[in-house]
Design a protein around this motif. Sequence first.
Motif, PDB file in Angstrom:
ATOM      1  N   ALA A  58       0.805  -1.232   0.000  1.00 10.43           N
ATOM      2  CA  ALA A  58       0.000   0.000   0.000  1.00 10.43           C
ATOM      3  C   ALA A  58       0.834   1.276   0.000  1.00 10.43           C
ATOM      4  O   ALA A  58       0.285   2.373   0.043  1.00 10.43           O
ATOM      5  N   VAL A  59       2.158   1.149  -0.083  1.00  9.97           N
ATOM      6  CA  VAL A  59       3.020   2.331  -0.029  1.00  9.97           C
ATOM      7  C   VAL A  59       2.739   3.252  -1.214  1.00  9.97           C
ATOM      8  O   VAL A  59       2.342   2.800  -2.284  1.00  9.97           O
ATOM      9  N   ARG A  60       2.933   4.529  -0.981  1.00  9.11           N
ATOM     10  CA  ARG A  60       2.725   5.534  -2.042  1.00  9.11           C
ATOM     11  C   ARG A  60       3.960   6.427  -2.154  1.00  9.11           C
ATOM     12  O   ARG A  60       4.638   6.671  -1.170  1.00  9.11           O
ATOM     13  N   VAL A  61       4.196   6.922  -3.352  1.00  5.70           N
ATOM     14  CA  VAL A  61       5.228   7.939  -3.563  1.00  5.70           C
ATOM     15  C   VAL A  61       4.543   9.290  -3.358  1.00  5.70           C
ATOM     16  O   VAL A  61       3.524   9.575  -3.987  1.00  5.70           O
ATOM     17  N   THR A  62       5.112  10.089  -2.453  1.00 10.16           N
ATOM     18  CA  THR A  62       4.506  11.383  -2.142  1.00 10.16           C
ATOM     19  C   THR A  62       5.245  12.552  -2.772  1.00 10.16           C
ATOM     20  O   THR A  62       4.686  13.641  -2.900  1.00 10.16           O
ATOM     21  N   LYS A  63       6.497  12.322  -3.170  1.00  8.75           N
ATOM     22  CA  LYS A  63       7.289  13.415  -3.725  1.00  8.75           C
ATOM     23  C   LYS A  63       8.440  12.848  -4.538  1.00  8.75           C
ATOM     24  O   LYS A  63       9.024  11.827  -4.183  1.00  8.75           O
ATOM     25  N   VAL A  64       8.765  13.529  -5.631  1.00 14.42           N
ATOM     26  CA  VAL A  64       9.940  13.211  -6.447  1.00 14.42           C
ATOM     27  C   VAL A  64      10.836  14.439  -6.375  1.00 14.42           C
ATOM     28  O   VAL A  64      10.456  15.518  -6.811  1.00 14.42           O
ATOM     29  N   GLU A  65      12.015  14.256  -5.800  1.00 18.40           N
ATOM     30  CA  GLU A  65      12.939  15.371  -5.584  1.00 18.40           C
ATOM     31  C   GLU A  65      14.172  15.213  -6.478  1.00 18.40           C
ATOM     32  O   GLU A  65      14.900  14.224  -6.355  1.00 18.40           O
ATOM     33  N   ARG A  73      15.306  11.579  -5.765  1.00 14.18           N
ATOM     34  CA  ARG A  73      15.029  10.942  -4.480  1.00 14.18           C
ATOM     35  C   ARG A  73      13.515  10.794  -4.418  1.00 14.18           C
ATOM     36  O   ARG A  73      12.789  11.777  -4.566  1.00 14.18           O
ATOM     37  N   LEU A  74      13.054   9.562  -4.227  1.00 17.25           N
ATOM     38  CA  LEU A  74      11.629   9.326  -4.083  1.00 17.25           C
ATOM     39  C   LEU A  74      11.284   9.320  -2.599  1.00 17.25           C
ATOM     40  O   LEU A  74      11.959   8.674  -1.798  1.00 17.25           O
ATOM     41  N   HIS A  75      10.244  10.051  -2.257  1.00 12.19           N
ATOM     42  CA  HIS A  75       9.747  10.077  -0.882  1.00 12.19           C
ATOM     43  C   HIS A  75       8.519   9.184  -0.826  1.00 12.19           C
ATOM     44  O   HIS A  75       7.564   9.395  -1.587  1.00 12.19           O
TER      45      HIS A  75
END
Length: 119
Positions: A58-65, A73-75
């Motif tokens: 169920a994890v989600r990517v919240t930000k791509v830096e 860097r994926l958050h």
Amino acid sequence: MDAPSSITVKPKDRAVEVAWPGGVAFALPFEYLRVHSPSAEVRGHGGGEGKLELAKEAVRVTKVEPVGVYAVRLHFDDGHNTGLFTWAYLRELGEQYERKWARYLERCAELGYERKPPA
């Protein structure tokens, strides 16, 4: 390795779409990216396959830096954000998706872990 022409988080698809000049594109599922994070925490400091990450369905990517001109860097919403996904590694994850995902599922089965679909 050339930089991607676009990196787009697709929350409904639960994937990050990475496209390169020339038309090559991959939709990389959030779970796949999380369990294949290039961080030392996941990959380990020695050789081998690294730590087997479980319960990340169920994890989600919240930000791509962006990181310099060579990586992002994926958050993730589970707090993980230490892996730097280089352009070459993102391309590898796309090109080798079927093999890498099959091996991950095999490792889960060896431990008796049954994946649960995200709610």
